[in-house]
Motif scaffolding. Structure first.
Motif, PDB file in Angstrom:
ATOM      1  N   VAL A  18       0.854  -1.178   0.000  1.00 13.80           N
ATOM      2  CA  VAL A  18       0.000   0.000   0.000  1.00 13.80           C
ATOM      3  C   VAL A  18       0.893   1.233   0.000  1.00 13.80           C
ATOM      4  O   VAL A  18       1.886   1.294   0.711  1.00 13.80           O
ATOM      5  N   GLU A  19       0.535   2.183  -0.864  1.00 14.45           N
ATOM      6  CA  GLU A  19       1.341   3.403  -0.980  1.00 14.45           C
ATOM      7  C   GLU A  19       0.534   4.595  -0.514  1.00 14.45           C
ATOM      8  O   GLU A  19      -0.668   4.658  -0.719  1.00 14.45           O
ATOM      9  N   ALA A  20       1.223   5.554   0.104  1.00 15.65           N
ATOM     10  CA  ALA A  20       0.560   6.806   0.486  1.00 15.65           C
ATOM     11  C   ALA A  20       1.572   7.937   0.348  1.00 15.65           C
ATOM     12  O   ALA A  20       2.765   7.685   0.122  1.00 15.65           O
ATOM     13  N   ASN A  21       1.090   9.165   0.440  1.00 10.80           N
ATOM     14  CA  ASN A  21       1.975  10.325   0.308  1.00 10.80           C
ATOM     15  C   ASN A  21       2.101  11.072   1.621  1.00 10.80           C
ATOM     16  O   ASN A  21       1.130  11.199   2.370  1.00 10.80           O
ATOM     17  N   ALA A  22       3.309  11.595   1.866  1.00 14.05           N
ATOM     18  CA  ALA A  22       3.511  12.537   2.968  1.00 14.05           C
ATOM     19  C   ALA A  22       3.637  13.919   2.314  1.00 14.05           C
ATOM     20  O   ALA A  22       4.325  14.073   1.311  1.00 14.05           O
ATOM     21  N   THR A  23       2.956  14.899   2.876  1.00 13.34           N
ATOM     22  CA  THR A  23       2.939  16.243   2.289  1.00 13.34           C
ATOM     23  C   THR A  23       4.004  17.109   2.948  1.00 13.34           C
ATOM     24  O   THR A  23       4.295  16.943   4.136  1.00 13.34           O
ATOM     25  N   TYR A  24       4.582  18.021   2.172  1.00 12.53           N
ATOM     26  CA  TYR A  24       5.647  18.874   2.699  1.00 12.53           C
ATOM     27  C   TYR A  24       5.078  19.886   3.689  1.00 12.53           C
ATOM     28  O   TYR A  24       4.072  20.553   3.401  1.00 12.53           O
ATOM     29  N   GLY A  25       5.711  20.025   4.846  1.00  8.40           N
ATOM     30  CA  GLY A  25       5.239  21.011   5.824  1.00  8.40           C
ATOM     31  C   GLY A  25       5.724  20.666   7.212  1.00  8.40           C
ATOM     32  O   GLY A  25       6.029  19.509   7.499  1.00  8.40           O
ATOM     33  N   THR A  26       5.786  21.683   8.061  1.00  9.06           N
ATOM     34  CA  THR A  26       6.321  21.504   9.416  1.00  9.06           C
ATOM     35  C   THR A  26       5.292  21.918  10.462  1.00  9.06           C
ATOM     36  O   THR A  26       5.038  23.105  10.637  1.00  9.06           O
ATOM     37  N   PRO A  27       4.688  20.952  11.142  1.00  9.51           N
ATOM     38  CA  PRO A  27       3.740  21.310  12.205  1.00  9.51           C
ATOM     39  C   PRO A  27       4.479  21.533  13.530  1.00  9.51           C
ATOM     40  O   PRO A  27       5.625  21.127  13.671  1.00  9.51           O
ATOM     41  N   THR A  28       3.828  22.167  14.467  1.00 11.96           N
ATOM     42  CA  THR A  28       4.366  22.204  15.822  1.00 11.96           C
ATOM     43  C   THR A  28       3.904  20.925  16.502  1.00 11.96           C
ATOM     44  O   THR A  28       2.702  20.641  16.546  1.00 11.96           O
ATOM     45  N   VAL A  29       4.845  20.169  17.018  1.00 10.48           N
ATOM     46  CA  VAL A  29       4.452  18.888  17.615  1.00 10.48           C
ATOM     47  C   VAL A  29       4.183  19.090  19.107  1.00 10.48           C
ATOM     48  O   VAL A  29       5.095  19.209  19.923  1.00 10.48           O
ATOM     49  N   ASP A  30       2.894  19.204  19.422  1.00 11.68           N
ATOM     50  CA  ASP A  30       2.499  19.455  20.815  1.00 11.68           C
ATOM     51  C   ASP A  30       1.179  18.764  21.136  1.00 11.68           C
ATOM     52  O   ASP A  30       0.579  18.990  22.179  1.00 11.68           O
ATOM     53  N   GLU A  82      12.911  18.635   5.659  1.00 14.25           N
ATOM     54  CA  GLU A  82      14.259  18.087   5.455  1.00 14.25           C
ATOM     55  C   GLU A  82      14.782  17.345   6.703  1.00 14.25           C
ATOM     56  O   GLU A  82      15.673  16.512   6.604  1.00 14.25           O
ATOM     57  N   ASN A  83      14.186  17.653   7.850  1.00 16.52           N
ATOM     58  CA  ASN A  83      14.712  17.055   9.089  1.00 16.52           C
ATOM     59  C   ASN A  83      13.892  15.890   9.638  1.00 16.52           C
ATOM     60  O   ASN A  83      14.450  14.964  10.219  1.00 16.52           O
ATOM     61  N   ASN A  84      12.568  16.003   9.470  1.00 21.70           N
ATOM     62  CA  ASN A  84      11.716  15.079  10.219  1.00 21.70           C
ATOM     63  C   ASN A  84      10.539  14.519   9.420  1.00 21.70           C
ATOM     64  O   ASN A  84      10.070  15.140   8.466  1.00 21.70           O
ATOM     65  N   LEU A  85      10.054  13.389   9.915  1.00 25.49           N
ATOM     66  CA  LEU A  85       8.762  12.859   9.486  1.00 25.49           C
ATOM     67  C   LEU A  85       7.784  13.128  10.636  1.00 25.49           C
ATOM     68  O   LEU A  85       8.111  12.893  11.807  1.00 25.49           O
ATOM     69  N   TYR A  86       6.598  13.646  10.301  1.00 27.71           N
ATOM     70  CA  TYR A  86       5.593  13.957  11.323  1.00 27.71           C
ATOM     71  C   TYR A  86       4.357  13.105  11.059  1.00 27.71           C
ATOM     72  O   TYR A  86       3.894  13.022   9.916  1.00 27.71           O
TER      73      TYR A  86
END
Ligand code: XIL
Length: 578
Positions: A394-406, A441-445
């Motif tokens: 199964v394939e899915a996409n991760a979208t570019y963007g940086t959330p605040t992880v809280d 560029e740094n993380n997967l969320y």
């Protein structure tokens, strides 16, 4: 006893062609004439079925093919039987199981009032169509009226209710059924036989158990034997293809036989999935064969999760068919002990798991690849040797963007696609979730919403808490064991983070928040190597569902096995898109 020989009926099927008819690449065993005539079709739906005078195709009869091996069954789905269902029943099957009407709530919804009309009609129908009938079921935790064993402090009353229900219902159908599923699904999920061999510790704490104790099973069998002495009495359950549950059932059956509890058979429901090897089924069949009982597969269906469109493509059908072929090859090897194989339905659109196309016929009543695989498992496997072992990824996409992880769900999550976590690995029911993925560029969320109305994190083992597990294979290497780029991260409903094997990177962080009907988690996992747009990583997500301190189900994004913690081979993928 084997299936009575019925004359082969050449099935006349209309061929609607086009959508939903991808299953027409027949293997060599079929006597099919080419489905030629009806080429132009519009989108046809389940209800929009053609009449039988369109075009014809003959397909082999499964009950004929297996007449020396086992009975071949389907369900009697009250209320939705049309001409085509009946034609398929006549040509393909020699036994039926009522899908719902004989369940406790169907037979005695109001205490003391028994409603036999629909099931009596079914018996009449079966007689007219030369079909044997299986009774399903007498004691179950579901589809039972709430008055049954309502007062867990009144054991005598519960015993009286159990006795009265079984005596009346099994008595009414005395001599008319080949077997009864006396007790259904009494073993808890996710348990294994304790060292002392006491299988009663593995029982589901259902209404009968709570009021009567583990003895309710033996009592139910005893009452059934008294009511219908010649009927074969079965214990029926799902997930018996999992070794641990098969071992518990084996211990229970062995004990019953030694103590003289009147039991004649074990029903392996067989709610299975594409891509799961048949080794588990083989184990269960071998184990139960050691006992002096008959074995039936009682509710077979094989889901295909993650189909790309509104019906299965040919390629998807072949993958599903390979699993069916492996199952039937295994069943044939055990045919001396296997009495009956019943499919939980005939046509995908009528299946209780219809969204994952688990049956042999599509919504247009056309035989799928799975049908031909069942008709000739060895031939099918030989023909598709090159496709063997192919798991649907199964394939899915991760979208570019940086959330605040809280733990808060920032606006930015709205841009990310929904990733369903609903492939049940251990059970056919249990909590599921919907994930979203973002990357930079740094993380997967990862954000996951879990649907689970009873939250539990009381077990000692972290994996037995209501929790989410995330699996990341950064180079998508799909390796047999974990490498330096692979990681398993778990966060439970209280936000407690635990790890399996993982690269040990700094910065893994997560939050859990309870919400209506479940909880959500938000987690960040730093990448260990550079990523760019269009990088594809191996990825899976798992919802662990716990109850009373034990894990009762596992749902996944892709991996249909419970081995994601050991191997990355079966993970799905995430493409990092902008
Ligand atoms: C399912 C029926 O197919 C559905 O129509 C109903 O809504 C729920 O039950 N195990 C069993 C079957 O023993 O009775 C169940 O049937 C599927 C799981």
């Amino acid at each position: 006893m084997r299936a009575k020989k019925l004359c082969a009926v050449a099935l006349t099927l209309c061929m609607l062609g086009a959508t939903g008819c991808q299953g027409s690449s027949k293997n060599d065993t079929t006597t099919s004439t080419e489905a030629t005539t009806v080429a132009e079709t519009t989108e046809a739906s389940a209800t929009d079925v053609a009449t039988t005078d369109d075009a014809t195709a003959e397909i082999p009869s499964l009950k004929e093919i297996y007449k020396d091996d086992f009975l071949i069954g389907t369900i009697y789905a009250e209320g939705s039987l049309n001409e085509k269902d009946v034609a398929l029943m006549d040509s393909q099957f020699n036994v039926i199981t009522p899908e719902n009407i004989m369940k406790p709530e169907g037979m005695q919804n109001v205490e003391g009032t028994f409603t036999y009309t629909s099931a009596d009609k079914m018996i009449e129908f079966a007689n007219e169509h030369n079909l044997k009938v299986v009774g399903h079921n007498l004691a179950w935790h579901q589809q039972s009226p709430s008055w049954m064993a309502q007062d867990k402090n009144d054991r005598d009353k519960a015993i009286e209710q159990l006795k009265s229900h079984i005596t009346n219902v099994a008595g009414h159908y005395k001599g008319k059924l080949i077997s009864w599923d006396v007790v259904n699904e009494a073993i808890e999920d996710g348990v294994s036989l304790p060292a002392d061999g006491d299988w009663t510790k593995c029982l589901r704490k259902n209404q009968w158990y709570n009021a009567i104790g583990p003895e309710y099973l033996a009592m139910a069998f005893q009452f059934a034997r008294e009511a219908d002495p010649d009927c074969k009495l079965y214990y029926n359950d799902y997930n018996l293809e999992l070794q641990q549950k098969a071992d518990v059932a084996y211990a229970m059956l062995k004990d019953f036989l030694e103590q003289g509890v009147p039991i004649d058979g074990i029903g392996i429901q067989g709610h299975m999935q594409t891509g799961v090897p048949a080794g588990g089924l083989d184990y269960a069949l071998s184990r139960f064969s050691e006992l002096d009982i008959e074995i039936s597969v009682t509710e077979l269906d094989v889901t295909y999760n993650g189909a790309a469109g509104p019906s299965l493509t040919e390629e998807e059908q072949v993958k599903q068919a390979i699993t069916y072929a492996q199952i039937f090859k295994t069943l044939k090897n055990h045919s001396d002990k296997v009495e009956r194989v019943t499919f939980w339905g005939t046509v995908d659109s009528q299946s209780w798991r219809g969204e994952s196309f688990p049956l042999l016929f599509d919504s247009l009543y056309q035989p799928k690849e799975a049908f031909y695989a069942v008709a000739d498992p060895e031939g099918y496997l030989e023909k598709h040797a090159e496709d063997l072992g192919v798991m649907p990824t199964v394939e899915a996409n991760a979208t570019y963007g940086t959330p605040t992880v809280d733990g808060e769900e920032d606006e930015i999550w709205k841009d990310a696609e929904d990733i369903k976590i609903n492939r049940q690995v251990m059970a056919w029911e249990g909590a599921t979730g919907t994930a979203k993925a973002l990357w930079d560029e740094n993380n997967l969320y990862i954000l996951v919403h879990v649907k689970d109305d009873a939250l539990d994190a009381t077990a000692e083992n972290a994996y037995e808490h209501d929790s989410i597990e995330l699996f990341v294979d950064e180079d998508n290497g799909k390796t047999a064991s974990y490498g330096a780029d692979d990681g398993q991260y778990r966060i439970d409903v209280n936000g407690e983070i635990t790890f399996g094997t993982y690269p040990g990177q700094d910065g893994v962080k997560g939050f859990a928040v309870k919400e209506d009907g479940g909880y959500r988690i938000e987690m960040v996992i730093p990448f260990t190597a550079p990523v760019t747009e269009n990088t594809v990583i191996g990825f899976d997500a798992q919802v662990n569902d716990a109850k009373d301190g034990a894990r009762i189900s596992v749902a996944k994004f892709c991996d249909s096995t419970d081995n994601s913690y050991m191997t990355t081979e079966n993970f799905g993928t995430l493409k990092l898109v902008k």
